[in-house]
Write a protein that holds these residues in place. Structure first.
Motif, mmCIF file in Angstrom:
data_model
loop_
_atom_site.group_PDB
_atom_site.id
_atom_site.type_symbol
_atom_site.label_atom_id
_atom_site.label_comp_id
_atom_site.label_asym_id
_atom_site.label_seq_id
_atom_site.Cartn_x
_atom_site.Cartn_y
_atom_site.Cartn_z
ATOM 1 N N PRO A 164 -23.400 -3.032 -19.161
ATOM 2 C CA PRO A 164 -22.120 -3.732 -19.226
ATOM 3 C C PRO A 164 -22.108 -4.901 -18.245
ATOM 4 O O PRO A 164 -22.972 -5.016 -17.382
ATOM 5 N N LEU A 165 -21.109 -5.755 -18.366
ATOM 6 C CA LEU A 165 -21.060 -6.963 -17.538
ATOM 7 C C LEU A 165 -21.080 -6.668 -16.041
ATOM 8 O O LEU A 165 -21.605 -7.445 -15.250
ATOM 9 N N ASP A 166 -20.505 -5.539 -15.650
ATOM 10 C CA ASP A 166 -20.425 -5.211 -14.219
ATOM 11 C C ASP A 166 -21.536 -4.259 -13.765
ATOM 12 O O ASP A 166 -21.444 -3.640 -12.718
ATOM 13 N N VAL A 167 -22.612 -4.165 -14.549
ATOM 14 C CA VAL A 167 -23.691 -3.214 -14.247
ATOM 15 C C VAL A 167 -24.500 -3.670 -13.032
ATOM 16 O O VAL A 167 -24.578 -4.873 -12.723
ATOM 17 N N ASP A 168 -25.089 -2.698 -12.328
ATOM 18 C CA ASP A 168 -26.143 -3.008 -11.368
ATOM 19 C C ASP A 168 -27.328 -3.479 -12.198
ATOM 20 O O ASP A 168 -27.901 -2.708 -12.971
ATOM 21 N N GLN A 169 -27.701 -4.731 -12.064
ATOM 22 C CA GLN A 169 -28.680 -5.301 -12.973
ATOM 23 C C GLN A 169 -30.100 -4.786 -12.756
ATOM 24 O O GLN A 169 -31.013 -5.173 -13.482
#
Length: 338
Positions: free
Chosen positions: A236-241
């Motif tokens: 998701p957009l707020d994920v730990d990349q």
């Protein structure tokens, strides 16, 4: 007297470096290179790789890709294994390597075992080649005879790595152009991309595909809708990349599932899926998705060709894959001030 001694030291250093350069430029890779000097070399590498597989299966995928990140940057010389020094930026922190390449400790373990058996004989560059082959074979892929006899580089070059190694956003056209520089064909490119048959990659590498492909603010239309939903949950957009996803549906087995996934629009990386959407590479993707033996054959051919890349620069057999041997560090410093 002091000047005479200094001149003699400089002369001996120059002769030594020239001898190394001559050896490097005339290097002739061959199968069975260590059959006399270290007859158990290949079995030692395979034994350590088997232990790594049991300990952490993902580590084999990581080690297998070392060959790509090493050989495409100034030849197969283990430059990517060198740690940074006060006077040299190594390649481990290059854009395509930082937070991506891992499992260097497996190579350390292999090197230690080889040094115990045959001190100063087997190069780190050859270890990468053997370990990459074994990573493929131990996870269900083909086995092949590797050509050995490489030297380890005396320096690394982070800038070259930044400029050469492709990003996950790279399209097929750019990949073709890159591989052509090394006399690697379109067929080689597609087959070697099959290295992504095993392993994982980070959400960082696909966020743009999911949310802003080509600056459109929309997802990549080449992604299968159901697969995109899976990726949206994973990243998701707020994920730990740094969260990772499987590169194909069978991430611990080296097979042709990677190509089947691309045909179905389920390629994880843009640089993978583009091989199916681009006309010049599509037919090879389709062939390998249907015929695993053809993929295996082409992969071996590509790995051998890539493994033959050499810089012709001076080299050595490092005692520790992370640092150049002390004598050579001294000689290089002298050369810089001559």
């Amino acid at each position: 007297m002091a000047i005479t001694n200094q001149l003699m030291t400089m002369l001996m250093s120059l002769i030594f470096l020239l001898r190394i350069a001559s050896f490097a430029s005339s290097l002739n890779l061959q199968t069975g290179f260590y059959s006399n000097s270290c007859p158990n070399a290949e079995s030692i590498v395979r034994y350590v790789m088997k232990k790594a597989l049991i300990r952490e299966p993902r580590s084999l995928a990581s080690v297998m890709r070392f060959q790509f990140h090493d050989c495409l940057v100034n030849g197969c010389d283990a430059s990517m294994l060198l740690d940074d020094t006060p006077t040299m930026l190594g390649e481990k922190l290059a854009l395509s390597n930082i937070n991506s390449l891992r499992s260097f400790e497996v190579i350390d373990e292999v090197k230690e075992a080889l040094e115990n058996a045959c001190p100063g004989i087997v190069s780190c560059a050859d270890i990468i080649i053997m370990a990459s082959r074994d990573a493929v074979a131990l996870t269900g892929g083909p086995f092949w005879e590797v050509r050995l006899g490489r030297l380890d580089s005396l320096i690394a070059n982070q800038e070259d790595s930044n400029n050469i190694m492709p990003s996950p956003r790279t399209n097929a056209s750019a990949l073709i152009n890159l591989f052509e520089k090394y006399d690697l064909s379109v067929k080689d490119l597609v087959a070697l991309s099959g290295s992504h048959s095993i392993g994982k990659a980070r959400c960082f590498s696909i966020m743009f595909r999911l949310y802003n492909q080509s600056g459109t603010g929309k997802p990549d239309p080449a992604i299968d809708p159901d697969y995109r939903k899976e990726l949206n949950k994973l990243c998701p957009l707020d994920v730990d990349q740094n969260v990772t996803g499987n590169l194909d549906a069978t991430p611990v087995v080296f097979d042709n599932q990677y190509f089947k996934d691309m045909v179905g629009g389920r390629g994880f990386l843009n640089s993978d899926q583009t091989l199916f959407t681009f006309p010049e590479t599509r037919e090879f993707v389709k062939l390998y998705s249907k015929n695993q033996s053809e993929f295996f054959k082409a992969f071996v051919e590509g790995m051998l060709k890539m493994g033959d890349l050499q810089s012709g620069k001076p080299g050595e057999v490092r005692k520790n894959c992370r640092v150049v041997n002390a004598r050579h560090s001294h000689l290089l410093l002298e050369k810089e001030h001559m």
